[in-house]
Write a protein that holds these residues in place. Sequence first.
Motif, short mmCIF file in Angstrom:
data_model
loop_
_atom_site.label_atom_id
_atom_site.label_comp_id
_atom_site.label_asym_id
_atom_site.label_seq_id
_atom_site.Cartn_x
_atom_site.Cartn_y
_atom_site.Cartn_z
N GLY A 45 108.01 46.80 56.63
CA GLY A 45 108.74 47.48 57.69
C GLY A 45 108.99 46.65 58.94
O GLY A 45 109.67 47.10 59.84
N SER A 46 108.45 45.43 58.97
CA SER A 46 108.66 44.57 60.14
C SER A 46 110.08 44.04 60.13
O SER A 46 110.60 43.63 59.09
CB SER A 46 107.68 43.40 60.13
OG SER A 46 108.00 42.48 61.16
N ILE A 47 110.71 44.04 61.30
CA ILE A 47 112.07 43.50 61.39
C ILE A 47 112.07 41.99 61.58
O ILE A 47 113.11 41.36 61.54
CB ILE A 47 112.85 44.19 62.52
CG1 ILE A 47 112.15 43.99 63.86
CG2 ILE A 47 113.07 45.66 62.22
CD1 ILE A 47 112.95 44.44 65.06
N GLU A 48 110.87 41.42 61.75
CA GLU A 48 110.76 39.97 62.00
C GLU A 48 110.71 39.15 60.73
O GLU A 48 110.81 37.93 60.78
CB GLU A 48 109.52 39.71 62.85
CG GLU A 48 109.60 40.36 64.22
CD GLU A 48 108.30 40.25 64.99
OE1 GLU A 48 107.37 39.57 64.52
OE2 GLU A 48 108.21 40.86 66.05
N VAL A 49 110.54 39.78 59.57
CA VAL A 49 110.47 39.08 58.30
C VAL A 49 111.38 39.76 57.29
O VAL A 49 111.80 40.90 57.48
CB VAL A 49 109.02 39.01 57.75
CG1 VAL A 49 108.11 38.21 58.67
CG2 VAL A 49 108.45 40.40 57.53
N ASP A 50 111.65 39.05 56.19
CA ASP A 50 112.45 39.65 55.12
C ASP A 50 111.73 40.88 54.57
O ASP A 50 110.50 40.95 54.58
CB ASP A 50 112.66 38.64 53.99
CG ASP A 50 113.57 37.50 54.40
OD1 ASP A 50 114.39 37.69 55.33
OD2 ASP A 50 113.47 36.41 53.80
N PRO A 51 112.48 41.85 54.06
CA PRO A 51 111.85 43.04 53.48
C PRO A 51 110.90 42.66 52.34
O PRO A 51 111.15 41.71 51.59
CB PRO A 51 113.03 43.85 52.95
CG PRO A 51 114.23 43.34 53.69
CD PRO A 51 113.94 41.91 54.01
N VAL A 52 109.83 43.40 52.22
CA VAL A 52 108.84 43.19 51.17
C VAL A 52 109.16 44.14 50.02
O VAL A 52 109.23 45.36 50.22
CB VAL A 52 107.41 43.43 51.69
CG1 VAL A 52 106.40 43.25 50.58
CG2 VAL A 52 107.11 42.51 52.87
N GLY A 53 109.36 43.58 48.84
CA GLY A 53 109.71 44.38 47.68
C GLY A 53 108.55 45.19 47.14
O GLY A 53 107.37 44.87 47.36
N ASP A 54 108.88 46.25 46.42
CA ASP A 54 107.87 47.13 45.84
C ASP A 54 106.94 46.38 44.89
O ASP A 54 105.74 46.64 44.87
CB ASP A 54 108.53 48.29 45.09
CG ASP A 54 109.21 49.28 46.02
OD1 ASP A 54 108.91 49.27 47.23
OD2 ASP A 54 110.06 50.05 45.53
N TYR A 55 107.51 45.46 44.10
CA TYR A 55 106.66 44.74 43.15
C TYR A 55 105.69 43.82 43.88
O TYR A 55 104.53 43.69 43.48
CB TYR A 55 107.50 43.95 42.13
CG TYR A 55 106.67 43.45 40.99
CD1 TYR A 55 106.06 44.35 40.12
CD2 TYR A 55 106.47 42.10 40.78
CE1 TYR A 55 105.27 43.92 39.07
CE2 TYR A 55 105.68 41.65 39.72
CZ TYR A 55 105.08 42.57 38.88
OH TYR A 55 104.30 42.13 37.84
N THR A 56 106.13 43.22 44.97
CA THR A 56 105.24 42.39 45.78
C THR A 56 104.09 43.24 46.31
O THR A 56 102.93 42.82 46.28
CB THR A 56 106.00 41.73 46.95
OG1 THR A 56 107.03 40.91 46.42
CG2 THR A 56 105.07 40.92 47.82
N ILE A 57 104.40 44.42 46.78
CA ILE A 57 103.37 45.32 47.28
C ILE A 57 102.36 45.63 46.18
O ILE A 57 101.14 45.55 46.40
CB ILE A 57 104.00 46.62 47.84
CG1 ILE A 57 104.82 46.30 49.09
CG2 ILE A 57 102.92 47.67 48.14
CD1 ILE A 57 105.70 47.43 49.57
N SER A 58 102.84 45.97 44.99
CA SER A 58 101.92 46.31 43.91
C SER A 58 101.09 45.11 43.48
O SER A 58 99.90 45.26 43.16
CB SER A 58 102.67 46.92 42.71
OG SER A 58 103.48 45.96 42.08
N LEU A 59 101.66 43.91 43.50
CA LEU A 59 100.89 42.71 43.16
C LEU A 59 99.78 42.44 44.18
O LEU A 59 98.63 42.19 43.81
CB LEU A 59 101.79 41.48 43.06
CG LEU A 59 102.65 41.35 41.83
CD1 LEU A 59 103.54 40.11 41.93
CD2 LEU A 59 101.81 41.29 40.57
N VAL A 60 100.14 42.46 45.45
CA VAL A 60 99.15 42.17 46.49
C VAL A 60 98.03 43.21 46.45
O VAL A 60 96.83 42.86 46.48
CB VAL A 60 99.80 42.10 47.88
CG1 VAL A 60 98.75 42.02 48.98
CG2 VAL A 60 100.75 40.91 47.96
N GLU A 61 98.39 44.47 46.35
CA GLU A 61 97.36 45.52 46.30
C GLU A 61 96.52 45.41 45.03
O GLU A 61 95.29 45.56 45.07
CB GLU A 61 98.01 46.90 46.39
CG GLU A 61 98.60 47.18 47.75
CD GLU A 61 99.36 48.49 47.85
OE1 GLU A 61 99.60 48.93 48.99
OE2 GLU A 61 99.72 49.08 46.80
N GLY A 62 97.17 45.14 43.89
CA GLY A 62 96.44 45.05 42.63
C GLY A 62 95.52 43.86 42.57
O GLY A 62 94.36 43.97 42.13
#
Length: 126
Positions: free
Chosen positions: A21-38
């Motif tokens: 949600g930061s406007i200072e960086v590129d949007p973070v994709g859903d798969y990236t979120i699931s990888l980092v959390e997993g």
Amino acid sequence: MLYEAAQRSLDPVTLLADRVGSIEVDPVGDYTISLVEGVTKHRERIDELLAEHAQGWTLDRMPPVDLAVLRVGVYELLWSADVPDPVAIDEAVGLAKELSTDDSPRFVNGVLGRIGNIADRLRAVL
């Protein structure tokens, strides 16, 4: 993101939360979120497997990029049901080719290949 968190001694999920949600960086994709959390959730078991199957290498001795790539690869092998094992290994090797040393793709392929050979047995006890 896993590499950056390790280099900065930050929790990967906290870093992720700062980026989503930061406007200072590129949007973070859903798969990236699931990888980092997993990877973060299963990191202890992932690191045990890496230490066991990285013949002659400790985690501390591995290049940080390789370690991040391997963690993602092991997570995809064992906890991402929608990613076929050969695809997880091929993608990890591709990342190693793009981001790390000339020797890294062979190393990543070897470690993930050994874990991939027993992935069905590992998944059965996770």
